[in-house]
Design an enzyme around this catalytic site. Structure first.
Site, PDB file in Angstrom:
ATOM      1  N   PHE A 268       0.810  -1.232   0.000  1.00 43.10           N
ATOM      2  CA  PHE A 268       0.000   0.000   0.000  1.00 43.10           C
ATOM      3  C   PHE A 268       0.835   1.270   0.000  1.00 43.10           C
ATOM      4  CE2 PHE A 268      -2.521  -3.180   2.540  1.00 43.10           C
ATOM      5  CZ  PHE A 268      -3.267  -3.616   1.461  1.00 43.10           C
ATOM      6  N   GLY A 497       0.467  -8.974  -3.761  1.00 42.36           N
ATOM      7  CA  GLY A 497      -0.865  -9.499  -3.464  1.00 42.36           C
ATOM      8  C   GLY A 497      -1.847  -9.153  -4.565  1.00 42.36           C
ATOM      9  N   THR A 498      -1.349  -8.524  -5.616  1.00 45.40           N
ATOM     10  CA  THR A 498      -2.197  -7.980  -6.662  1.00 45.40           C
ATOM     11  C   THR A 498      -2.536  -8.973  -7.762  1.00 45.40           C
ATOM     12  OG1 THR A 498      -0.130  -7.263  -7.635  1.00 45.40           O
ATOM     13  CG2 THR A 498      -1.365  -5.626  -6.396  1.00 45.40           C
ATOM     14  N   GLY A 539       2.317  -0.558 -12.147  1.00 44.86           N
ATOM     15  CA  GLY A 539       2.995  -1.846 -12.312  1.00 44.86           C
ATOM     16  C   GLY A 539       2.622  -2.543 -13.600  1.00 44.86           C
ATOM     17  N   ILE A 616      -8.654  -4.856 -19.708  1.00 45.07           N
ATOM     18  CA  ILE A 616      -8.587  -5.715 -18.527  1.00 45.07           C
ATOM     19  C   ILE A 616      -7.810  -6.973 -18.888  1.00 45.07           C
ATOM     20  CG2 ILE A 616      -9.947  -7.094 -16.903  1.00 45.07           C
ATOM     21  CD1 ILE A 616     -10.213  -4.105 -16.424  1.00 45.07           C
ATOM     22  N   GLU A 692      -5.223   1.714  -7.600  1.00 41.84           N
ATOM     23  CA  GLU A 692      -5.596   2.705  -6.585  1.00 41.84           C
ATOM     24  C   GLU A 692      -6.909   3.421  -6.860  1.00 41.84           C
ATOM     25  OE1 GLU A 692      -1.503   4.450  -4.936  1.00 41.84           O
ATOM     26  OE2 GLU A 692      -1.416   3.849  -7.018  1.00 41.84           O
TER      27      GLU A 692
HETATM   28 MO1  MOS Z   1       1.490   3.315  -4.053  1.00 45.37          MO
HETATM   29  S1  MOS Z   1       0.868   4.421  -2.436  1.00 45.37           S
HETATM   30  O1  MOS Z   1       1.620   4.570  -5.249  1.00 45.37           O
HETATM   31  O2  MOS Z   1       3.035   2.742  -3.591  1.00 45.37           O
END
Ligand code: MOS
Length: 726
Positions: A268, A497-498, A539, A616, A692
């Site tokens: 996070f 975890g993504t 990412g 997606i 996010e």
């Molecule tokens: Mo995330 S808060 O942009 O590492």
């Protein structure tokens, strides 16, 4: 549960570091998935290893005769150490060693003030590391740490953020490189002459990341032929990226450091940059050559040690015509930073591009306090900024008497209002419309405090969301032919975890036109080609770009039937067209709440998010990311609050009992949908960031729904029950 073909295909072949050999072949596909796997809901390839306990996290790596580290932290908020007595600690067990500022190796100044720990007696914040205690077991280390006696000289401290604090100043560039201020037209005159105006201040507390896995690292320092080498099994958001920052802080060249991070238990934002604990473990390992040093921060250490979102005061002023067209947009932010170094969150930056409006101004000011450094945390900027600004838009709609969706539609810009560039894609209005349709917005009675059922006030709310494509440099990837149509694909990406282990294998399979089963993906180590971290929601788009570009280059060099061992490492060129566009993800957040008329208790009955997030790659992991973000938004709206005790200068809510994060029972019905038009300006794949944006606007939608339910406008997060009582 019914098993579907894609479930079989997925479990197949990922070879994960920390897992012996391949995952079991019990689920081998009868009908292998043909190329074209991007867009399919493959289950996580690392799922079986995780549920079977085979996935090794940073603390669990089997190393030879480790020492365990427990830190000694400051209970003084500002001052200096005058003496450290380690005799009682060392008497606990012969294995105990204590490293203090008097004995630790010297660090280069390049480390920067946040990482220059154990170098001098100065104390800059409560919870600062003052010593490292290592011993043969974690229990001995902790007991010994408790017996280290630190004597301090204490100076007055100031840890209280006030919006009018006399020390506030205009910082340099904000996180992301944005200028702190922006101005266009004459906002003050426009506000004075507007038909309808709004001027409100919103506040949000500090927030901590609280990933399930707190910060952990295992450090091994060796010296051979006079050359130092450090290996870190570490929990972070990008192994090569972390190394590039950490090596110079320790006075080492990058090739003297290996960072290995196959699995990360959440991050996070807390695990993007090197933190003091990386230095602490490295210094301790250097003091015990050849002995690996394991460090798992206790939860409470993370409340001073791994960054946080600074509390924020935000004043929003809006001017509009009677038909809702904005004529003035002003957003002023005050947040805190540490006295020893600054970090400025880009809290009002989205306000510069979200809506049209001729006269505009944003400012960011920081107040230096005796606190640890704030940092990036869960949608930095957009997270708290959207709470204030999208609450203000709802208040303006109320004042004008128009529907809040219609207000946003009337202020939809044709181009980015700040840069004048066209948007690479912008489906905000379609997201609002689709969300309204699914949510049943058309039948909403706009009147507040009009729906009391069984003792609960009911209401609904909406907010817009946006999140920019981060301004990162291109990442790199490698491709190697393994023979028999199989390929190894490497990129120093992180799966926090993504689902990166899964979706990057899908991307690579399609790029190579092979089955997922024929891709041996390698991520999570600094040995792989340099990549940007799992941050800024960038990412997937940057790593995919690198993989697709590297495969193109590989085919150019080695053709369709490459010899075994043929290898290409490439950093694909950035698309020069990109500079012509304003690039963002968008979304529309809807919430329904009920608030108990007697107790003020608030429950979120329903959340719906409709997102414009490009192509997606995997609907299963994409949905998981989006509802995860929305849950963070709910958590921000109702629960999370880092409470500072200004008498002593520390965060009081330093465990997960007092710092409540939304749990399953707090989430009743949550649904994420997407419009899913590929945006190939943003990257070769057409994906936009979705890590996010699920959070952005969610707290505002809930606060707006709470107003609709009760007629009470809460402008200070979190929406605790006391705020709804008369
Ligand atoms: Mo995330 S808060 O942009 O590492």
């Amino acid at each position: 549960m019914k098993r579907r073909t894609f479930i079989k295909a997925a479990a197949v072949t990922a070879v994960l570091p920390g897992v012996e050999g391949r995952l079991p072949a019990t689920a081998a596909p009868a009908n292998p998935i043909p190329p074209g796997v991007v867009g399919q809901p493959l289950p996580r390839v690392d799922g079986p290893a995780k549920v079977r306990g085979l996935a090794r996290y940073a603390y669990e790596q089997p190393v030879h005769e480790p020492l365990y580290l427990y830190p000694v932290t400051s209970t003084t908020t500002r001052g200096k150490v005058t003496a450290i007595d380690t005799s009682r600690a060392r008497a606990v067990h012969r294995s105990v060693q204590v490293i203090t500022h008097e004995t630790a190796a010297r660090l280069p100044q390049a480390a920067g003030p946040d990482l220059l720990i154990l170098q001098d007696p100065a104390i800059a914040y409560h919870g600062q590391f003052l010593a490292a205690v290592v011993a043969d077991t974690p229990e001995i280390a902790k007991q010994a740490a408790d017996l280290v006696t630190v004597t301090c000289e204490t100076a007055d401290h100031d840890t209280e953020l006030r919006p009018d604090h006399p020390a506030r100043y205009k910082p340099g560039p904000l996180n992301g490189g944005y200028p702190p201020d922006s101005a266009e037209g004459d906002v003050e005159t426009a506000l004075r002459t507007a038909a309808v105006t709004l001027d409100q201040t919103y506040s949000a507390p500090g927030y901590h990341h609280v990933p399930m896995e707190a910060a952990t690292t295992t450090a091994i320092w060796t010296t051979a032929g006079g050359v130092d080498h450090l290996t870190l099994y570490d929990s972070n958001q990008g192994a090569a990226f972390l190394r590039s920052m950490l090596a110079p802080a320790l006075g080492l060249a990058p090739d003297q450091v290996d960072v290995i991070s196959p699995f990360v238990g959440g991050a996070f934002g807390a695990k993007t940059l090197p933190r003091p604990h990386h230095i602490l473990a490295s210094l301790a390992a250097k003091a015990a050559p050849g002995r690996p040093v394991k460090l798992a921060l206790a939860r409470r250490h993370t409340f001073a040690g791994t960054g946080y979102r600074a509390p924020a005061f935000q004043r929003v002023r809006l001017g509009a015509r009677h038909d809702g067209v904005l004529t003035a947009i002003s957003h002023d932010v005050v947040q805190q930073t540490s006295r020893y170094s600054d970090f400025g969150e880009q809290t009002a930056v989205q306000t510069r591009m979200l809506y049209a409006g001729a006269n505009r101004s944003t400012t960011h000011r920081l107040v230096p306090l005796d606190v640890s450094m704030p940092s990036v945390m869960r949608a930095p900027g957009e997270g708290p900024g959207s709470f204030a600004f999208e609450s203000a838009m709802d208040e303006l709609a109320e004042k004008i008497g128009i529907d809040p969706i219609e207000l946003r539609v009337r202020n939809e810009p044709k181009v980015d209002p700040e840069s004048g560039r066209p948007f690479s894609s912008r489906l905000l209005v379609p997201a609002l419309r689709e969300g309204a349709r699914r949510f049943g917005w058309a039948s909403r009675n706009p009147e507040p405090r009009a729906r009391l059922k069984d003792g609960w006030w009911h209401g609904t709310g909406v907010a817009a969301a946006s999140y920019p494509r981060p301004p990162f440099p291109q990442s790199s990837a490698s491709v190697r032919a393994l023979g028999e149509g199989r390929y190894e694909v490497g990129v120093s990406a992180a799966d926090i975890g993504t689902g990166a282990w899964t979706i990057l294998a899908q991307v690579a399979a399609d790029a190579l036109q092979v089955r997922v089963a024929d891709v041996n993906l390698q991520i999570g180590s600094s040995a792989q080609p340099f990549a940007m971290p799992a941050a800024g929601s960038g990412g997937t788009m940057f790593w995919s770009d690198a993989i697709i570009g590297a495969v193109e280059e590989f085919r150019k060099q080695h053709g369709r039937t490459p010899p075994t061992g043929a290898t290409t490492t490439a950093t694909p060129a950035k698309d020069p067209e990109q500079d012509r566009y304003s690039m963002h993800a968008f979304g529309a957040q809807f919430a329904e709440v009920r608030i108990n008329a007697d107790t003020g208790e608030i429950r979120v009955s329903r959340m719906l998010g409709v997102f414009d997030v490009g192509r997606i790659i995997n609907p299963r992991t994409a949905r998981s990311q989006l509802i995860g973000g929305m849950t963070m938004g709910l958590s921000m709206a109702l629960h999370e609050e880092s409470v500072m005790d200004n008498r002593y200068g520390h965060v009081m809510t330093q465990d997960l009992a007092s710092y409540h994060f939304a749990a399953n029972a707090d989430v009743e019905h949550i649904e994420a949908a997407w419009l899913g038009e590929p945006d190939t300006h943003q990257n070769r794949l057409g994906a936009k960031g979705l890590g996010e944006i699920g959070l952005v606007g969610a707290a505002a939608a809930i606060a707006n729904a709470a107003w609709h339910a009760t007629g009470i406008r809460v402008r200070a997060l979190p929406l605790t029950l006391d705020k709804f009582l008369p």
